[in-house]
Design a protein around this motif. Sequence first.
Motif, mmCIF file in Angstrom:
data_model
loop_
_atom_site.group_PDB
_atom_site.id
_atom_site.type_symbol
_atom_site.label_atom_id
_atom_site.label_comp_id
_atom_site.label_asym_id
_atom_site.label_seq_id
_atom_site.Cartn_x
_atom_site.Cartn_y
_atom_site.Cartn_z
ATOM 1 N N VAL A 18 0.877 -1.175 0.000
ATOM 2 C CA VAL A 18 0.000 0.000 0.000
ATOM 3 C C VAL A 18 0.914 1.225 0.000
ATOM 4 C CG1 VAL A 18 -1.773 1.246 1.273
ATOM 5 C CG2 VAL A 18 -1.804 -1.270 1.226
ATOM 6 N N LEU A 19 0.843 1.993 -1.084
ATOM 7 C CA LEU A 19 1.826 3.050 -1.304
ATOM 8 C C LEU A 19 1.203 4.437 -1.187
ATOM 9 C CD1 LEU A 19 3.505 1.518 -4.494
ATOM 10 C CD2 LEU A 19 4.050 1.101 -2.082
ATOM 11 N N THR A 20 1.873 5.293 -0.455
ATOM 12 C CA THR A 20 1.492 6.703 -0.412
ATOM 13 C C THR A 20 2.659 7.481 -1.005
ATOM 14 O OG1 THR A 20 0.103 6.348 1.524
ATOM 15 C CG2 THR A 20 0.802 8.599 1.093
ATOM 16 N N ILE A 21 2.427 8.030 -2.185
ATOM 17 C CA ILE A 21 3.509 8.657 -2.952
ATOM 18 C C ILE A 21 3.339 10.179 -2.901
ATOM 19 C CG2 ILE A 21 4.593 8.833 -5.231
ATOM 20 C CD1 ILE A 21 3.627 5.961 -5.774
ATOM 21 N N GLU A 22 4.255 10.815 -2.201
ATOM 22 C CA GLU A 22 4.164 12.271 -2.025
ATOM 23 C C GLU A 22 4.811 13.015 -3.188
ATOM 24 O OE1 GLU A 22 2.598 13.664 0.473
ATOM 25 O OE2 GLU A 22 2.454 12.074 1.987
ATOM 26 N N ARG A 23 5.888 12.429 -3.761
ATOM 27 C CA ARG A 23 6.622 13.108 -4.848
ATOM 28 C C ARG A 23 6.554 12.229 -6.092
ATOM 29 N NH1 ARG A 23 12.181 13.833 -1.531
ATOM 30 N NH2 ARG A 23 12.085 11.595 -2.004
ATOM 31 N N LEU A 42 0.645 -3.369 -7.003
ATOM 32 C CA LEU A 42 1.011 -2.206 -6.195
ATOM 33 C C LEU A 42 -0.215 -1.316 -6.054
ATOM 34 C CD1 LEU A 42 4.390 -1.284 -7.980
ATOM 35 C CD2 LEU A 42 4.053 -2.862 -6.046
ATOM 36 N N GLU A 43 -0.628 -1.079 -4.817
ATOM 37 C CA GLU A 43 -1.799 -0.224 -4.573
ATOM 38 C C GLU A 43 -1.319 1.182 -4.255
ATOM 39 O OE1 GLU A 43 -4.390 -1.595 -1.393
ATOM 40 O OE2 GLU A 43 -5.015 0.469 -1.017
ATOM 41 N N VAL A 44 -1.610 2.112 -5.155
ATOM 42 C CA VAL A 44 -1.243 3.517 -4.946
ATOM 43 C C VAL A 44 -2.465 4.232 -4.374
ATOM 44 C CG1 VAL A 44 -0.508 5.665 -6.048
ATOM 45 C CG2 VAL A 44 0.402 3.469 -6.858
ATOM 46 N N THR A 45 -2.335 4.733 -3.149
ATOM 47 C CA THR A 45 -3.493 5.359 -2.512
ATOM 48 C C THR A 45 -3.736 6.755 -3.096
ATOM 49 O OG1 THR A 45 -2.120 6.287 -0.739
ATOM 50 C CG2 THR A 45 -3.096 4.122 -0.355
ATOM 51 N N LEU A 46 -5.014 7.076 -3.267
ATOM 52 C CA LEU A 46 -5.381 8.406 -3.786
ATOM 53 C C LEU A 46 -5.437 9.398 -2.630
ATOM 54 C CD1 LEU A 46 -8.149 7.713 -6.465
ATOM 55 C CD2 LEU A 46 -5.664 7.449 -6.620
ATOM 56 N N ARG A 47 -4.318 9.509 -1.939
ATOM 57 C CA ARG A 47 -4.276 10.403 -0.774
ATOM 58 C C ARG A 47 -3.347 11.575 -1.009
ATOM 59 N NH1 ARG A 47 -3.173 5.878 3.880
ATOM 60 N NH2 ARG A 47 -4.664 4.381 3.054
ATOM 61 N N THR A 48 -2.698 11.570 -2.156
ATOM 62 C CA THR A 48 -1.736 12.638 -2.428
ATOM 63 C C THR A 48 -2.069 13.263 -3.784
ATOM 64 O OG1 THR A 48 -0.203 11.110 -3.500
ATOM 65 C CG2 THR A 48 0.085 11.457 -1.130
ATOM 66 N N ASP A 49 -1.585 14.476 -3.969
ATOM 67 C CA ASP A 49 -1.917 15.216 -5.190
ATOM 68 C C ASP A 49 -1.434 14.515 -6.449
ATOM 69 O OD1 ASP A 49 -3.105 17.115 -3.662
ATOM 70 O OD2 ASP A 49 -1.400 18.498 -3.676
ATOM 71 N N CYS A 50 -0.316 13.794 -6.330
ATOM 72 C CA CYS A 50 0.274 13.208 -7.532
ATOM 73 C C CYS A 50 -0.125 11.748 -7.739
ATOM 74 C CB CYS A 50 1.798 13.355 -7.508
ATOM 75 S SG CYS A 50 2.607 12.327 -6.265
ATOM 76 N N ALA A 51 -1.084 11.244 -6.955
ATOM 77 C CA ALA A 51 -1.372 9.801 -7.000
ATOM 78 C C ALA A 51 -1.806 9.328 -8.393
ATOM 79 C CB ALA A 51 -2.441 9.453 -5.964
ATOM 80 N N LEU A 52 -2.700 10.076 -9.033
ATOM 81 C CA LEU A 52 -3.175 9.623 -10.354
ATOM 82 C C LEU A 52 -2.046 9.658 -11.377
ATOM 83 C CD1 LEU A 52 -6.710 11.269 -10.497
ATOM 84 C CD2 LEU A 52 -6.208 8.821 -10.360
ATOM 85 N N GLU A 53 -1.233 10.707 -11.315
ATOM 86 C CA GLU A 53 -0.082 10.767 -12.220
ATOM 87 C C GLU A 53 0.905 9.636 -11.923
ATOM 88 O OE1 GLU A 53 1.503 14.999 -13.206
ATOM 89 O OE2 GLU A 53 0.483 15.097 -11.265
ATOM 90 N N ALA A 54 1.049 9.319 -10.645
ATOM 91 C CA ALA A 54 1.951 8.220 -10.266
ATOM 92 C C ALA A 54 1.447 6.903 -10.851
ATOM 93 C CB ALA A 54 2.057 8.132 -8.741
ATOM 94 N N ILE A 55 0.138 6.679 -10.781
ATOM 95 C CA ILE A 55 -0.439 5.456 -11.369
ATOM 96 C C ILE A 55 -0.145 5.416 -12.866
ATOM 97 C CG2 ILE A 55 -2.655 4.375 -11.981
ATOM 98 C CD1 ILE A 55 -3.635 5.296 -9.144
ATOM 99 N N ALA A 56 -0.357 6.540 -13.536
ATOM 100 C CA ALA A 56 -0.130 6.583 -14.986
ATOM 101 C C ALA A 56 1.339 6.306 -15.322
ATOM 102 C CB ALA A 56 -0.558 7.942 -15.532
ATOM 103 N N LEU A 57 2.223 6.897 -14.541
ATOM 104 C CA LEU A 57 3.665 6.713 -14.801
ATOM 105 C C LEU A 57 4.086 5.262 -14.587
ATOM 106 C CD1 LEU A 57 5.985 9.429 -13.220
ATOM 107 C CD2 LEU A 57 5.939 8.617 -15.597
ATOM 108 N N ILE A 58 3.630 4.688 -13.487
ATOM 109 C CA ILE A 58 4.003 3.294 -13.189
ATOM 110 C C ILE A 58 3.437 2.381 -14.269
ATOM 111 C CG2 ILE A 58 3.707 1.384 -11.549
ATOM 112 C CD1 ILE A 58 3.663 3.560 -9.299
ATOM 113 N N ALA A 59 2.190 2.631 -14.671
ATOM 114 C CA ALA A 59 1.575 1.799 -15.718
ATOM 115 C C ALA A 59 2.414 1.847 -16.993
ATOM 116 C CB ALA A 59 0.150 2.274 -15.989
#
Length: 209
Positions: A18-23, A42-59
């Motif tokens: 369970v990932l919380t990605i701040e940067r 990998l579960e990216v939590t939608l708790r940070t401003d960049c979470a959706l972008e992080a999902i897109a980048l990892i994908a």
Amino acid sequence: MGAVSVDELMTTGPVIPVLTIERLEDAVPLARALVEGGLRPLEVTLRTDCALEAIALIAREVPGAIVGAGTVLNAADFDRAVAAGARFVVSPGLTDPLIAAARASGVPFLPGVVTAGEVMRGLDAGLNRFKFFPAETSGGPGALKALQAPLSQCRFCPTGGITAASAPAWLALPNVLCVGGAWVAPADAIRSGDWPAITALARAASALG
Ligand code: 3PG
């Protein structure tokens, strides 16, 4: 990138980080470190401003990962996460709008439940795979074990307060396919970019169960 079934998701490995990605710049190296340690979902939590972008980048950048979204609280966020590239969705609870969004998307959905009544609402909606959340404070393994006899068709991913030390007791339950946890990606290791430490935690987690 093919679709994944809920059981593939839950049986790929014993632990879903369970990932919380701040940067945003941490997303790809973090995902690579976990995949290198053997953890692919990998579960990216939608708790940070960049979470959706992080999902897109990892994908896009980490083909070994099966990236999903967590802390999805409503249908709009469900749809945004899937549009960003999430291949599964996790929520802390079960709501009608999330059930409808999951049906419309076809993406594996793990809603959080604790009680038999919540599980039965899920069964009515056609679901029999759930997150058991918050796991450690909702009675621990004994509480989930008690749901096995009456709800034997259901399987769970307990999450919430689980550690490397407590995970084996959960994984030993017949109705548990995997556990979720943040312990494999500690905030201080992400902040300092200590990717080898995260790979080592992931490797140890992969060897559980
Ligand atoms: C969460 O916060 O979504 C889960 O509880 C995972 O975090 P934890 O493993 O720190 O409880």
